[in-house]
Scaffold this active site. Structure first.
Site, PDB file in Angstrom:
ATOM      1  N   ASP A  79       0.820  -1.223   0.000  1.00  0.00           N
ATOM      2  CA  ASP A  79       0.000   0.000   0.000  1.00  0.00           C
ATOM      3  C   ASP A  79       0.853   1.273   0.000  1.00  0.00           C
ATOM      4  O   ASP A  79       1.638   1.500   0.907  1.00  0.00           O
ATOM      5  CB  ASP A  79      -0.895  -0.049   1.258  1.00  0.00           C
ATOM      6  CG  ASP A  79      -1.666   1.233   1.515  1.00  0.00           C
ATOM      7  OD1 ASP A  79      -1.872   2.028   0.580  1.00  0.00           O
ATOM      8  OD2 ASP A  79      -2.090   1.419   2.688  1.00  0.00           O
ATOM      9  N   HIS A 135      -3.826   4.845   6.850  1.00  0.00           N
ATOM     10  CA  HIS A 135      -2.687   4.297   6.107  1.00  0.00           C
ATOM     11  C   HIS A 135      -1.375   4.664   6.787  1.00  0.00           C
ATOM     12  O   HIS A 135      -1.202   5.778   7.257  1.00  0.00           O
ATOM     13  CB  HIS A 135      -2.673   4.828   4.672  1.00  0.00           C
ATOM     14  CG  HIS A 135      -3.912   4.497   3.907  1.00  0.00           C
ATOM     15  ND1 HIS A 135      -4.018   3.375   3.131  1.00  0.00           N
ATOM     16  CD2 HIS A 135      -5.120   5.117   3.849  1.00  0.00           C
ATOM     17  CE1 HIS A 135      -5.237   3.325   2.594  1.00  0.00           C
ATOM     18  NE2 HIS A 135      -5.917   4.377   3.008  1.00  0.00           N
TER      19      HIS A 135
END
Lengths: 559, 559
Positions: free
Chosen positions: B199, B372
């Protein structure tokens, strides 16, 4: 003094026609009896939902209805949101314009583009000058901002001194060495200021805004380290930043070309008027620049906001007539995205990376500072002037609220703070301030040559067209007999890809036909009734089949 | 082991069908010979220029062309950009779905809305489980993220272990006490990882992302201090944050109502599956909430992105059926604007201030953290796993570039880092990795019930219609004689305000008429020629008069 004030009438109004409750199209009328002074005349850019609109300007109705009273237009500085609507006002109202030299130079360019000239009586002033405009004595006071020659205004009225800050920051190390005139501001504060109208743009931002010199230092480091060509995108009007880039280019043995119409314009005006100092031989044509090795090249360019038609955006997709991005290039975004432009800027950065360039951008890079003072500077302005009344201007509503709170924190009583929006009439006497009504104000949309001819109905139609397109149903009917002699035909645009939706449109046509014959079979109706029947059957059918609501436009042709 | 691998064939491909070079519609195919495993199946939201489009999904062509090979779909977590396109895939390809319970619960809801069910063979798994999907052994490894039950995947293939991180951060104090499985990740690192697919969302952000607990602490302080009602807007799926808000409500003696369809959905599913723990009597209906004093009320709501139809946006303009904003209210934006939404969020905040509410928003408020991991967490992931090859996924191109640089900084050789975009085929053997081609990929636009029927032509038309509207010219011509028997009539929409532009349209009609008669007088031409003549004369005239380019649509009706 008191007697003289009484004679002149002690009531003064401040009437914002733009810039309150929004960022942009700043425009403020200061009125005393039969005399109106206009401060700034800017434009703003359309909101996303203003489809097809080019720019937005203030509604000048109040000024035009009082045209005999308008004595002059003073401009605080040369940014679009303060001067961009001048041609639109001047075309309707020949009012003398007062501004510092750079500002006036930029306005002249704008007027020329529109086939206009500065109205008679206009003149350039210097910071420190006072001009008489009707009964008002307007003193220009230097402040620092992201364009040279920016001023605040001290406006002497019958009720007292009103200070309008223009846009400002307190840059303690200005690039051009021209400091804000702290001494004069402090003197005014000691003499007594009736009202302060102050720039609220950064009222949400704590602390101080860094000096433009910080950008210069970081740019210089980039120039020192880059091994290939440098492309620097910034706001076209930021002469200080352009100056610093040129200085760094000279220092590190690079030639500079300017690419992009608006930046070429500013550089030309700033050079001519002496606001930009370029060592001989540094500035070259972009074609000439090519002849130098990459490490000796700098391109100053527009497009820092990812504007689709701008030079840098075109380069990022290899669609610029004279510049091609290549690996080894360093592209610097010396600008922060203006709200609403974030995605366009990000897209340009992505595309530049795809073409192999190194890209320097974002807060961490330190290559942009705001031109507006942060909270501590806003408080400093309030404390230098110690106004009796405070009115936050230049900002969206939340910024005005935050600025009002700063003023309260500085000891201005809550009931001496005036929070309003465009069109609000603020009335001052030497002792009082109050909201005293409302005048026409709002946004006038400019689309091509049309000023104000695109209103809510047209925009509503554009919105519907943009979402689901249009279906046109044409039928020809014999005007005598009421019999269908042609059609119905259906034509669609922006609705579905016709080749893949033949069945759908075929069926739609059949339904329309059925409705037409059925309605006509009973008696020949008003065309409006027939149209409405067609619209109903079609919109129902199409929504059922597609969950879309295209505009449906039945056209009956009498033959 | 080596023999077994050889038997299974040592070539494995990773084929991103979405999520590379963009934020959203994440979808990755892992292929080994005749076996395809699909990881995630998300949607994205339309770009501004995709007029009228509701959502965007991946192009499934590659999967559909290889439908016999697709063995299963595994989902890393329950966010829209990872599960939103599942109904669109499942409708065309009945493939078993594997996911943790919350994720599967959310998917079931989506499928039900579309009139679908989970395909046979689908099942819920727990973090730590391994499922066999074709030749692949897929192990679910717990990570932390802004929705519970998020997992990374370790996929055992014939070429080695491929780890797909899903979306992750390393929250060291997770709200639900469920830590990322550092031990398992480290073990995999020791065993040997062939490739890490990680990611990249926050690859531009230095440092660590703060724990969700930080938000809880700041929210609690807001709940403690607020004297009136509290409205808290956040992402509907952030169960941890909703939990913390409910905990604070209970602590400070407030009742909670949930307003807004998507949040009501999540809360219902999370409650049913035991991911949300609510003390008895805290959660009430919004109508019931009203009966409590303002200081005992909390409304959890959608609209943190300023979405025009959302609950909070409606409240901000006093257009919500059951909640009215009033002075004394505290509205908390526990979310950061997603790029592109900045102006909508700002507008909502301004309107809330106008209604007298206090608004808490922005970075300084500390009421939002990202889901994130930032750069240090991304490096930690790389260092726990020490993969042979590294492939940044989930991010716009510049984020992938920055993530690649982080991997290099962690010692992954540049030629072991694979930078690609959607459709790129990455091929791995136990020793090598390379780009090995390209498959169909891209965006499929969903507009109402239409999937993929709005393409470039329709969008181009919508764009033109949105900018300057449309002019329709209708004329009826006798099919035998070629004589005009009706019209020409001109109808316009979205072009000018007709009442103010009668002269313009009158003149336009005359010009069209002239052109028609002139063209027809010579000989009866092809209709296409006639239409083109009309278009030319009209577009020229209108551009000259207005500087606009409306769509011009001549319709010839044969009677």
């Amino acid at each position: 003094m008191a007697r003289q004030q009484r004679e002149r009438g002690q009531r003064v109004q401040a009437i914002p026609l733009g810039g309150l409750g929004e960022i942009g199209k700043n425009c403020m009328a200061i009125q005393e009896g039969d005399h109106i002074l206009v401060v700034d005349c800017g434009l703003s850019f359309p909101e996303e939902e203003m489809l097809g609109i080019d720019i937005v300007i203030p509604d000048f109705t109040y000024l035009l209805e009082n045209r005999d009273k308008v004595r002059g237009l003073v401009l605080t500085h040369g940014h679009e949101d303060h001067i961009g609507a001048v041609p639109y006002l001047v075309r309707q109202l020949e009012v003398p314009v007062y501004a510092t030299r750079l500002t006036l130079g930029l306005v002249e360019g704008k007027l020329a583009e529109a086939g206009l000239k500065l109205p008679p009586g206009s003149r350039a002033v210097k910071a420190g000058d006072t001009v008489k405009v009707g009964p008002f004595a307007v003193e220009f006071i230097r402040v620092t901002h992201s364009i040279p020659d920016s001023c605040a205004l001290a406006i002497r009225t019958g009720a007292g001194v009103i200070v309008h800050t223009g846009d400002f920051k307190f840059d303690q190390t200005p690039v051009d060495g021209e400091f804000a005139d702290y001494q004069r501001l402090a003197e005014l504060g000691r003499e007594g200021v009736l009202a302060l109208l102050a720039d609220s743009t950064n009222a949400e931002r704590p602390g101080y805004t860094p000096s433009e010199r910080v950008v210069g230092k970081n740019l210089d480091e980039i120039f020192r380290l880059a091994r290939g060509r440098i492309l620097l995108a910034t706001f076209a009007s930021n002469v200080h930043r352009i100056q610093q880039a040129i200085d760094s280019a000279a220092r590190w043995d690079r030639k500079v070309a300017v690419v992009g119409r608006s930046m070429e314009n500013t550089v030309e005006v700033a050079l001519k008027l002496g606001y930009l100092h370029v060592p001989d031989g540094i500035l070259v044509d972009v074609e000439e620049l090519r002849r130098f090795p990459a490490q000796n090249q700098v391109i100053l360019t527009t497009g820092s906001q990812g504007e689709p038609m701008s030079a840098l955006t075109r380069m990022s997709v290899n669609d610029h007539k004279s510049v091609e991005i290549m690996p080894g290039d360093t592209v610097v975004f010396a600008a922060t995205p203006i709200p609403g432009n974030e995605k366009d800027v990000a897209r340009t950065i992505n595309n530049l990376y795809r073409r192999g360039a190194e890209v320097i951008y974002g807060r961490e890079a330190g290559v942009h500072v705001s031109g507006h003072g942060s909270q501590e500077e806003q408080k400093m302005m309030i404390n230098l002037l110690r106004p009796r009344f405070f009115m936050p201007i230049h900002g969206e509503y939340r910024m005005l609220v935050h600025h009002a709170r700063l003023a309260q924190a500085c000891g201005i009583p809550a009931d001496s703070i005036l929070l309003g929006e465009n069109g609000t009439v603020f009335e001052f006497t030497p002792q009082t301030a109050a909201i005293a009504g409302k005048v026409a104000s709002g946004q006038v949309l400019v689309d091509g040559l049309g000023v104000g001819d695109v209103g809510n109905i047209v925009l509503r139609d554009r919105r519907q067209l943009s979402q689901d397109g249009i279906l046109i149903v044409v039928v020809a009917i014999d005007r005598e007999t009421g019999v269908i002699v042609g059609g119905p035909d259906i034509v669609s645009r922006g609705f579905v890809y016709v080749r893949e939706s033949e069945g759908l449109l075929e069926e739609a046509r059949d339904r329309v036909k059925g409705t037409l014959y059925e309605t006509l079979s009973r008696r020949v109706p008003e065309w409006a009734v027939l149209k409405s029947a067609v619209r109903d059957v079609l919109s129902k059918y199409l929504f059922e089949k597609t969950r879309r609501r295209p505009m449906i436009l039945p056209i009956i042709m009498e033959v």
